[in-house]
Design a protein around this motif. Structure first.
Motif, PDB file in Angstrom:
ATOM      1  N   ALA A 130      46.791  37.012  48.097  1.00 12.76           N
ATOM      2  CA  ALA A 130      46.489  38.186  47.049  1.00 12.76           C
ATOM      3  C   ALA A 130      45.290  36.756  46.139  1.00 12.76           C
ATOM      4  O   ALA A 130      44.360  37.287  45.727  1.00 12.76           O
ATOM      5  CB  ALA A 130      47.100  37.849  45.766  1.00 12.76           C
ATOM      6  N   ALA A 131      45.465  35.192  46.033  1.00  6.89           N
ATOM      7  CA  ALA A 131      44.650  34.216  45.074  1.00  6.89           C
ATOM      8  C   ALA A 131      43.259  34.648  45.835  1.00  6.89           C
ATOM      9  O   ALA A 131      41.952  34.243  45.540  1.00  6.89           O
ATOM     10  CB  ALA A 131      45.986  33.066  45.549  1.00  6.89           C
ATOM     11  N   GLY A 132      43.779  34.344  47.530  1.00  6.18           N
ATOM     12  CA  GLY A 132      42.468  34.371  48.221  1.00  6.18           C
ATOM     13  C   GLY A 132      41.033  35.325  48.080  1.00  6.18           C
ATOM     14  O   GLY A 132      39.949  34.746  48.222  1.00  6.18           O
ATOM     15  N   ALA A 133      42.057  36.802  48.205  1.00 10.07           N
ATOM     16  CA  ALA A 133      41.045  37.729  47.948  1.00 10.07           C
ATOM     17  C   ALA A 133      40.556  37.339  46.442  1.00 10.07           C
ATOM     18  O   ALA A 133      39.387  38.055  46.628  1.00 10.07           O
ATOM     19  CB  ALA A 133      42.006  39.475  48.316  1.00 10.07           C
ATOM     20  N   ILE A 134      40.983  37.302  45.342  1.00  8.79           N
ATOM     21  CA  ILE A 134      40.447  37.197  44.017  1.00  8.79           C
ATOM     22  C   ILE A 134      39.402  36.423  44.346  1.00  8.79           C
ATOM     23  O   ILE A 134      38.522  36.317  43.699  1.00  8.79           O
ATOM     24  CB  ILE A 134      41.605  36.859  43.061  1.00  8.79           C
ATOM     25  CG1 ILE A 134      42.801  37.802  43.155  1.00  8.79           C
ATOM     26  CG2 ILE A 134      41.121  36.555  41.561  1.00  8.79           C
ATOM     27  CD1 ILE A 134      42.238  39.304  41.631  1.00  8.79           C
ATOM     28  N   ARG A 135      39.135  35.404  44.671  1.00  9.60           N
ATOM     29  CA  ARG A 135      38.834  33.704  44.797  1.00  9.60           C
ATOM     30  C   ARG A 135      36.966  34.300  45.096  1.00  9.60           C
ATOM     31  O   ARG A 135      36.163  34.522  44.920  1.00  9.60           O
ATOM     32  CB  ARG A 135      39.580  32.721  45.469  1.00  9.60           C
ATOM     33  CG  ARG A 135      38.422  31.921  44.909  1.00  9.60           C
ATOM     34  CD  ARG A 135      39.284  29.890  44.440  1.00  9.60           C
ATOM     35  NE  ARG A 135      38.275  29.491  43.693  1.00  9.60           N
ATOM     36  CZ  ARG A 135      37.634  28.492  44.950  1.00  9.60           C
ATOM     37  NH1 ARG A 135      37.609  28.685  45.843  1.00  9.60           N
ATOM     38  NH2 ARG A 135      36.190  27.654  44.220  1.00  9.60           N
ATOM     39  N   GLY A 136      37.664  35.501  46.813  1.00  8.07           N
ATOM     40  CA  GLY A 136      36.456  35.867  47.610  1.00  8.07           C
ATOM     41  C   GLY A 136      35.661  36.960  46.988  1.00  8.07           C
ATOM     42  O   GLY A 136      34.419  36.822  46.725  1.00  8.07           O
ATOM     43  N   PHE A 137      36.248  38.211  46.367  1.00  9.21           N
ATOM     44  CA  PHE A 137      35.694  38.936  44.613  1.00  9.21           C
ATOM     45  C   PHE A 137      35.140  37.798  43.782  1.00  9.21           C
ATOM     46  O   PHE A 137      33.951  38.292  43.804  1.00  9.21           O
ATOM     47  CB  PHE A 137      36.757  39.985  44.745  1.00  9.21           C
ATOM     48  CG  PHE A 137      36.256  41.164  43.690  1.00  9.21           C
ATOM     49  CD1 PHE A 137      35.268  41.488  44.338  1.00  9.21           C
ATOM     50  CD2 PHE A 137      36.469  41.307  42.622  1.00  9.21           C
ATOM     51  CE1 PHE A 137      34.634  43.003  43.708  1.00  9.21           C
ATOM     52  CE2 PHE A 137      36.077  41.824  41.547  1.00  9.21           C
ATOM     53  CZ  PHE A 137      34.692  42.780  42.741  1.00  9.21           C
ATOM     54  N   ALA A 149      36.215  41.301  50.852  1.00  8.33           N
ATOM     55  CA  ALA A 149      37.731  40.665  49.650  1.00  8.33           C
ATOM     56  C   ALA A 149      37.981  41.755  49.167  1.00  8.33           C
ATOM     57  O   ALA A 149      39.374  41.096  48.821  1.00  8.33           O
ATOM     58  CB  ALA A 149      37.252  39.646  48.702  1.00  8.33           C
ATOM     59  N   ALA A 150      37.406  42.520  48.086  1.00  9.21           N
ATOM     60  CA  ALA A 150      37.847  43.823  47.479  1.00  9.21           C
ATOM     61  C   ALA A 150      38.673  44.611  48.600  1.00  9.21           C
ATOM     62  O   ALA A 150      39.618  44.970  47.671  1.00  9.21           O
ATOM     63  CB  ALA A 150      36.917  44.606  46.735  1.00  9.21           C
ATOM     64  N   LEU A 151      37.905  44.819  49.576  1.00 11.37           N
ATOM     65  CA  LEU A 151      38.318  45.866  50.639  1.00 11.37           C
ATOM     66  C   LEU A 151      39.775  44.648  50.940  1.00 11.37           C
ATOM     67  O   LEU A 151      41.404  45.716  51.071  1.00 11.37           O
ATOM     68  CB  LEU A 151      38.312  45.596  51.786  1.00 11.37           C
ATOM     69  CG  LEU A 151      36.755  46.269  51.702  1.00 11.37           C
ATOM     70  CD1 LEU A 151      35.242  46.555  52.581  1.00 11.37           C
ATOM     71  CD2 LEU A 151      36.681  47.885  51.277  1.00 11.37           C
ATOM     72  N   VAL A 152      40.238  43.772  51.481  1.00 19.41           N
ATOM     73  CA  VAL A 152      40.947  42.496  51.644  1.00 19.41           C
ATOM     74  C   VAL A 152      42.398  42.779  50.475  1.00 19.41           C
ATOM     75  O   VAL A 152      43.699  42.973  51.042  1.00 19.41           O
ATOM     76  CB  VAL A 152      40.741  41.396  52.007  1.00 19.41           C
ATOM     77  CG1 VAL A 152      42.227  40.234  52.102  1.00 19.41           C
ATOM     78  CG2 VAL A 152      40.400  41.072  52.777  1.00 19.41           C
ATOM     79  N   LEU A 153      41.817  43.381  49.071  1.00 18.60           N
ATOM     80  CA  LEU A 153      43.027  43.572  48.144  1.00 18.60           C
ATOM     81  C   LEU A 153      42.930  44.307  47.955  1.00 18.60           C
ATOM     82  O   LEU A 153      45.382  44.266  47.452  1.00 18.60           O
ATOM     83  CB  LEU A 153      42.260  42.553  46.383  1.00 18.60           C
ATOM     84  CG  LEU A 153      43.189  41.998  45.860  1.00 18.60           C
ATOM     85  CD1 LEU A 153      43.788  41.383  46.055  1.00 18.60           C
ATOM     86  CD2 LEU A 153      42.172  41.662  44.440  1.00 18.60           C
ATOM     87  N   LEU A 154      42.000  45.562  47.719  1.00 19.92           N
ATOM     88  CA  LEU A 154      43.289  46.795  48.374  1.00 19.92           C
ATOM     89  C   LEU A 154      44.202  46.394  49.419  1.00 19.92           C
ATOM     90  O   LEU A 154      45.112  47.359  49.933  1.00 19.92           O
ATOM     91  CB  LEU A 154      42.445  47.602  48.564  1.00 19.92           C
ATOM     92  CG  LEU A 154      41.161  47.909  47.503  1.00 19.92           C
ATOM     93  CD1 LEU A 154      40.080  49.172  47.832  1.00 19.92           C
ATOM     94  CD2 LEU A 154      41.775  49.211  45.859  1.00 19.92           C
ATOM     95  N   ALA A 179      52.512  38.102  44.914  1.00 21.93           N
ATOM     96  CA  ALA A 179      50.816  38.735  44.428  1.00 21.93           C
ATOM     97  C   ALA A 179      50.407  38.350  43.588  1.00 21.93           C
ATOM     98  O   ALA A 179      49.486  38.216  43.517  1.00 21.93           O
ATOM     99  CB  ALA A 179      50.930  40.180  45.102  1.00 21.93           C
ATOM    100  N   LEU A 180      51.660  38.483  42.172  1.00 22.24           N
ATOM    101  CA  LEU A 180      51.293  38.367  41.415  1.00 22.24           C
ATOM    102  C   LEU A 180      50.877  36.865  41.251  1.00 22.24           C
ATOM    103  O   LEU A 180      49.817  36.830  39.666  1.00 22.24           O
ATOM    104  CB  LEU A 180      52.563  39.177  40.265  1.00 22.24           C
ATOM    105  CG  LEU A 180      52.540  40.544  39.904  1.00 22.24           C
ATOM    106  CD1 LEU A 180      53.649  41.421  39.360  1.00 22.24           C
ATOM    107  CD2 LEU A 180      51.387  41.838  39.393  1.00 22.24           C
TER     108      LEU A 180
END
Length: 189
Positions: free
Chosen positions: A121-128, A135-140, A175-176
């Motif tokens: 989650a942290a990586g995807a948020i930071r990537g986005f 990164a948005a797809l990774v978060l989804l 994740a939160l």
């Protein structure tokens, strides 16, 4: 980002090393270090951190190490080595705090899967936040995984493989925690 990949891989190895080291000491280490709310009530507060690096057995450890390796390569470049090394212990503490406050019936827990969800989650948020639509797809994908956790039952074979029940709340709280950490870390680049 690619130039940082060796440092990211090293960070992933540093996160893995306590789990691998603890595994060498077998059941005694597991019993002494797992998240155990009764022991924590008696003052053994470190279990809130160490419980995430002990595993139920070799199979459980291997699955968690594979997840960590994949996520190190997938989201590690967005987090960077410092972000990874900050996220892992903060997430472990956050997950244990959520267990303690929201699930007093959870007497014990072991495993790195909640921490890996936090890294995801942290990586995807930071990537986005850095402008990556991938990164948005990774978060989804993480949201889909969490939905599958909560709206389907884990196959009995997974519980049998790891040697105990899958505590899906660890994935959610990880994740939160990861989302919070990803939002608090400085915007990349």
């Amino acid at each position: 980002m690619r130039s940082e990949l060796p440092a990211v891989i090293l960070a992933g190895l540093l996160i893995a090393m306590p789990a691998l080291g603890i595994a060498l000491f077998g059941d005694a280490a597991y019993t002494a270090l797992r998240y155990d709310n009764l022991a924590m009530t008696a003052g053994e507060w470190w279990r809130g951190l160490t419980g995430h690096w002990v595993h139920l057995g070799r199979e459980h450890l291997v699955l968690n190490m594979l997840s960590l390796a994949i996520l190190t390569l997938l989201v590690g470049p967005w987090l960077g080595p410092a972000g990874m090394l900050l996220t892992a212990p903060l997430a472990a503490i956050g997950i244990s705090a959520a267990f303690w406050l929201l699930h007093p019936e959870l007497f014990w827990y072991a495993g790195l899967s909640g921490v890996t969800a936090a890294l995801w989650a942290a990586g995807a948020i930071r990537g986005f936040r850095g402008g990556s639509w991938f990164a948005a797809l990774v978060l989804l994908a993480l949201v889909a995984k969490l939905a599958a956790d909560f709206f389907t039952t884990a196959p009995v074979s997974v519980s049998q493989l790891i040697g105990g029940p899958v505590v899906i709340q660890a994935h959610l709280y990880g994740a939160l925690a990861g989302v919070c950490i990803g939002l608090l870390l400085p915007r990349p680049g």
